[in-house]
Write an enzyme that holds these catalytic residues in place. Sequence first.
Site, PDB file in Angstrom:
ATOM      1  CG  MET A 161      -1.720  -1.207   1.133  1.00 40.00           C
ATOM      2  SD  MET A 161      -2.663  -1.503   2.852  1.00 40.00           S
ATOM      3  CE  MET A 161      -1.375  -2.180   3.751  1.00 40.00           C
TER       4      MET A 161
ATOM      5  CD  GLN B 161      -6.991   3.964   1.201  1.00 38.08           C
ATOM      6  OE1 GLN B 161      -6.364   4.861   0.238  1.00 38.08           O
ATOM      7  NE2 GLN B 161      -5.622   3.715   1.929  1.00 38.08           N
TER       8      GLN B 161
ATOM      9  CB  THR C 295       0.179   2.126   4.602  1.00 46.15           C
ATOM     10  OG1 THR C 295      -0.529   3.003   4.422  1.00 46.15           O
ATOM     11  CG2 THR C 295      -0.411   0.919   5.339  1.00 46.15           C
TER      12      THR C 295
ATOM     13  CB  THR D 118      -3.341   6.227   4.859  1.00 42.75           C
ATOM     14  OG1 THR D 118      -2.704   7.350   4.182  1.00 42.75           O
ATOM     15  CG2 THR D 118      -4.854   5.978   4.490  1.00 42.75           C
TER      16      THR D 118
ATOM     17  CB  CYS E 172       2.607   9.593   2.934  1.00 36.19           C
ATOM     18  SG  CYS E 172       1.803   8.344   1.530  1.00 36.19           S
ATOM     19  CB  THR E 173       5.228   4.737   3.450  1.00 36.64           C
ATOM     20  OG1 THR E 173       4.082   4.083   2.779  1.00 36.64           O
ATOM     21  CG2 THR E 173       4.956   4.217   4.963  1.00 36.64           C
ATOM     22  CD  GLU E 174       3.193   5.357  -0.932  1.00 30.17           C
ATOM     23  OE1 GLU E 174       2.622   3.953  -1.169  1.00 30.17           O
ATOM     24  OE2 GLU E 174       2.508   5.972  -0.224  1.00 30.17           O
TER      25      GLU E 174
END
Length: 236
Positions: free
Chosen positions: A10, A52, A83, A85, A197-199
């Site tokens: 995710m 989501q 993640t 979120t 956010c991990t991205e």
Amino acid sequence: MKMIGVIGGMSWESSTEYYKLLNRHAKARLGGHHNARSLMLTVDFAPIEANQRAGDWNALGQQMADAARQLERGGADLVMLATNTMHRVYESIEQAITVPFLHIADPTGEALRAAGVERVGLLGTRYTMEQTFYTGRLREHYGLETLVPDEAGRADVHRIIYDELCHGNVQDASRAVYQGVIQTLAERGAQAVILGCTEITLLIKPEDCALPVFDTTALHAQAAVEWAIDTHQPRG
């Protein structure tokens, strides 16, 4: 070393970062040919993202709980969710397993307090920036005041995560957008910024930022490895 169970996918772009960081931290601690003992269950992000957008957090909680139970059955001694979120449903995960769950906000909150930060900017998805599951935990557990971008800033940050970073698309123009948002947070009094956010770690590095950076992905992975090696109980 204990077994770390990771709920990933995710997006898978950020999960690859988790895998690298877990193993790098283990090697740094133990040396030689050591790496982290881990299991990763990779979910399909498409139905997750659809739920989501629909606001169906009950369904998402069930999906995450199922994934956590699978990891525990597979031998995980600790479960982590790769993640920010989806920590919206962390209670569903905790209730589904008997092994500890490492909440992503806790290593970040601890690092911020250790650094003497009291007011911090937060970048993440709309869900993370606008709902209280993340900012509330930072306030209640760590006494932190969290600032988020204005409506236009939140829209830009969210769009770039889902339309670009989740697909591995890293754009210089988007980096400039984030830098502008961070500068505005600094002008409002933020002493540091959370890459929540991990991205975002794919786009923003410490050298790109006008404020000290607290990267939840790196802090989360390091805390998991420290727990797995030292077998300290993480905060629930």
